[in-house]
Design a protein around this motif. Sequence first.
Motif, short mmCIF file in Angstrom:
data_model
loop_
_atom_site.label_atom_id
_atom_site.label_comp_id
_atom_site.label_asym_id
_atom_site.label_seq_id
_atom_site.Cartn_x
_atom_site.Cartn_y
_atom_site.Cartn_z
N UNK A 319 25.66 22.94 45.58
CA UNK A 319 25.79 23.12 44.14
C UNK A 319 27.23 23.29 43.71
N UNK A 320 27.47 23.68 42.45
CA UNK A 320 28.84 23.85 41.96
C UNK A 320 29.51 25.11 42.47
N UNK A 321 28.74 26.07 42.99
CA UNK A 321 29.32 27.30 43.50
C UNK A 321 29.57 28.36 42.45
N UNK A 322 29.46 28.01 41.17
CA UNK A 322 29.69 28.95 40.07
C UNK A 322 28.33 29.34 39.51
N UNK A 323 27.91 30.56 39.78
CA UNK A 323 26.59 31.03 39.39
C UNK A 323 26.70 32.35 38.63
N UNK A 324 25.66 32.68 37.89
CA UNK A 324 25.71 33.82 36.98
C UNK A 324 26.03 35.13 37.71
N UNK A 325 25.37 35.40 38.82
CA UNK A 325 25.60 36.67 39.51
C UNK A 325 27.02 36.77 40.04
N UNK A 326 27.59 35.65 40.51
CA UNK A 326 28.97 35.67 41.00
C UNK A 326 29.95 35.94 39.86
N UNK A 327 29.71 35.30 38.72
CA UNK A 327 30.59 35.52 37.57
C UNK A 327 30.53 36.97 37.13
N UNK A 328 29.35 37.52 37.06
CA UNK A 328 29.19 38.91 36.62
C UNK A 328 29.89 39.88 37.57
N UNK A 329 29.76 39.65 38.87
CA UNK A 329 30.45 40.53 39.83
C UNK A 329 31.96 40.41 39.69
N UNK A 330 32.47 39.20 39.54
CA UNK A 330 33.92 39.00 39.45
C UNK A 330 34.49 39.66 38.20
N UNK A 331 33.81 39.49 37.06
CA UNK A 331 34.31 40.07 35.81
C UNK A 331 34.25 41.59 35.87
N UNK A 332 33.15 42.15 36.37
CA UNK A 332 33.03 43.61 36.45
C UNK A 332 34.07 44.21 37.40
N UNK A 333 34.31 43.55 38.52
CA UNK A 333 35.30 44.05 39.48
C UNK A 333 36.70 44.04 38.88
N UNK A 334 37.09 42.91 38.27
CA UNK A 334 38.42 42.83 37.67
C UNK A 334 38.57 43.84 36.54
N UNK A 335 37.54 44.00 35.72
CA UNK A 335 37.62 44.97 34.62
C UNK A 335 37.83 46.39 35.14
N UNK A 336 37.11 46.75 36.20
CA UNK A 336 37.23 48.09 36.76
C UNK A 336 38.66 48.38 37.22
N UNK A 337 39.25 47.42 37.96
CA UNK A 337 40.61 47.62 38.45
C UNK A 337 41.60 47.71 37.29
N UNK A 338 41.47 46.83 36.30
CA UNK A 338 42.42 46.82 35.20
C UNK A 338 42.22 48.00 34.25
N UNK A 339 40.99 48.51 34.16
CA UNK A 339 40.76 49.70 33.34
C UNK A 339 41.54 50.88 33.90
#
Length: 450
Positions: A319-339
């Motif tokens: 597949x394309x490798x870009x899936x909803x659960x992966x996007x959600x984990x990446x965004x939440x992780x980056x937000x936590x660090x930057x917060x």
Amino acid sequence: MTATIDRAHAAARRGPVARAYRFELVKLVSQWRIRLLALACWIAPALFVAAVSRQSTLPVDTLFGRWMHATGWAGSLVMLGFAGTWALPLLMSLVAGDVFAAEDRLGTWRHLLVAVRSPRRIFAAKTLASLTVILLLVAGLAVSSAAGGILAVGNQPLVGLDGHLLAAPDAAGRVLLAWVCVLAPTLALAGIGLLGSVALVRSPMGLLLPVLLALALQLAQMLPLPVAVRLALPGYTFIAWTGLFTSPAQPGPLLIGIAVSVVWAATATALAYLLFLRRDFTNPAHDGPGRRAVTLGVLPLAALVAATVAVVAAAGATGPGIEQDKVQRSVATAFSHLYRLQTAQLNRPDVTEAQLAATAACNKGGGRLDARGPGNDWRCVVTWHLPGIEAAGTAVYQLDITPDGRFMADGDGPKEVNGYFLVRTPTGDAPNPLWQFDGNVALLPAAPKG
């Protein structure tokens, strides 16, 4: 006595290759364009990074460009992205793509064969001389860009691709490792340059072959290809080094890209060697092997791509490798660090990522489309909690995700969190790390835990 004679014969066989290598290296570095390239690689990146780092407007559309004011290591990574796209393919064309064709233009093959008396030694000497110059040019790009950034901004910590903070020594090591990793696709382009220089002789297409291949690979990475095809292309390492700057690191795509690039480099060089040995040096009007170049050049590389795609797909990359659960984990992780980074800017009590327990709910096309694949219509709502406060905080982001998994999150409120590009700190206004940030979606499936 026999052993002594054998060692003397072995030394005599090695001697001509070493002398031919030194001769070819002197020929290369005596050319004005090679000297100009070396000078540019060792000086221009430092000047560019230093100049851009002191500007009020930064190249925020470039990976790590938004952090060039904060640390000198960001400038080297910006230069690495530019080099993989334009500089390195051009350098491979000018060095490896012309190393054999130059003898045809000058008509000096007869004199070279008389002096060296072995096509095998000539090929080895020219290949090693090209490799030496290539390593010198790449080292210049890496050292110069890093030095320019450190002198202009300083040896400060670097914000990683997922928002976590890398200490200065760790950042230096990863920047160096990233430059080392891109040697693999650089050598793949160099091998293609050698093949074009041997196969196409005087044709300018031989000189342009690495640039054209790099352009084709860049265009392919912009298409919504299956992840197995994407990782099977030799230029993917020019993108996959970004996995070094996440926590935890994402070495899978990078290792696959390096392996593919090394196989391409070895295959292209071996094909160039076979074509060179079959050449008729007695014909001064020799104009290339013709159809044999297609048979021994293009077809094996096409078969290599097909075999690599099959191997990567069999490993589970579909597949394309870009899936909803992966996007959600990446965004939440980056937000936590930057917060946490924003919290430190505002002198608020520190909070850990575990205490924040940030989650992201993402959809594509307002929920009307299947939440997978690239696009600029992703929308995420991040939710987090602060200790001692019952109400959860929320922030909205609009995402633009490219086919290679990179994304830029653009804050869409509330204003106090991510709706404005500056935050008011005790020492004055400062860039808001939560306003816009870059991230990376891991294209390969996550390894099972335990």
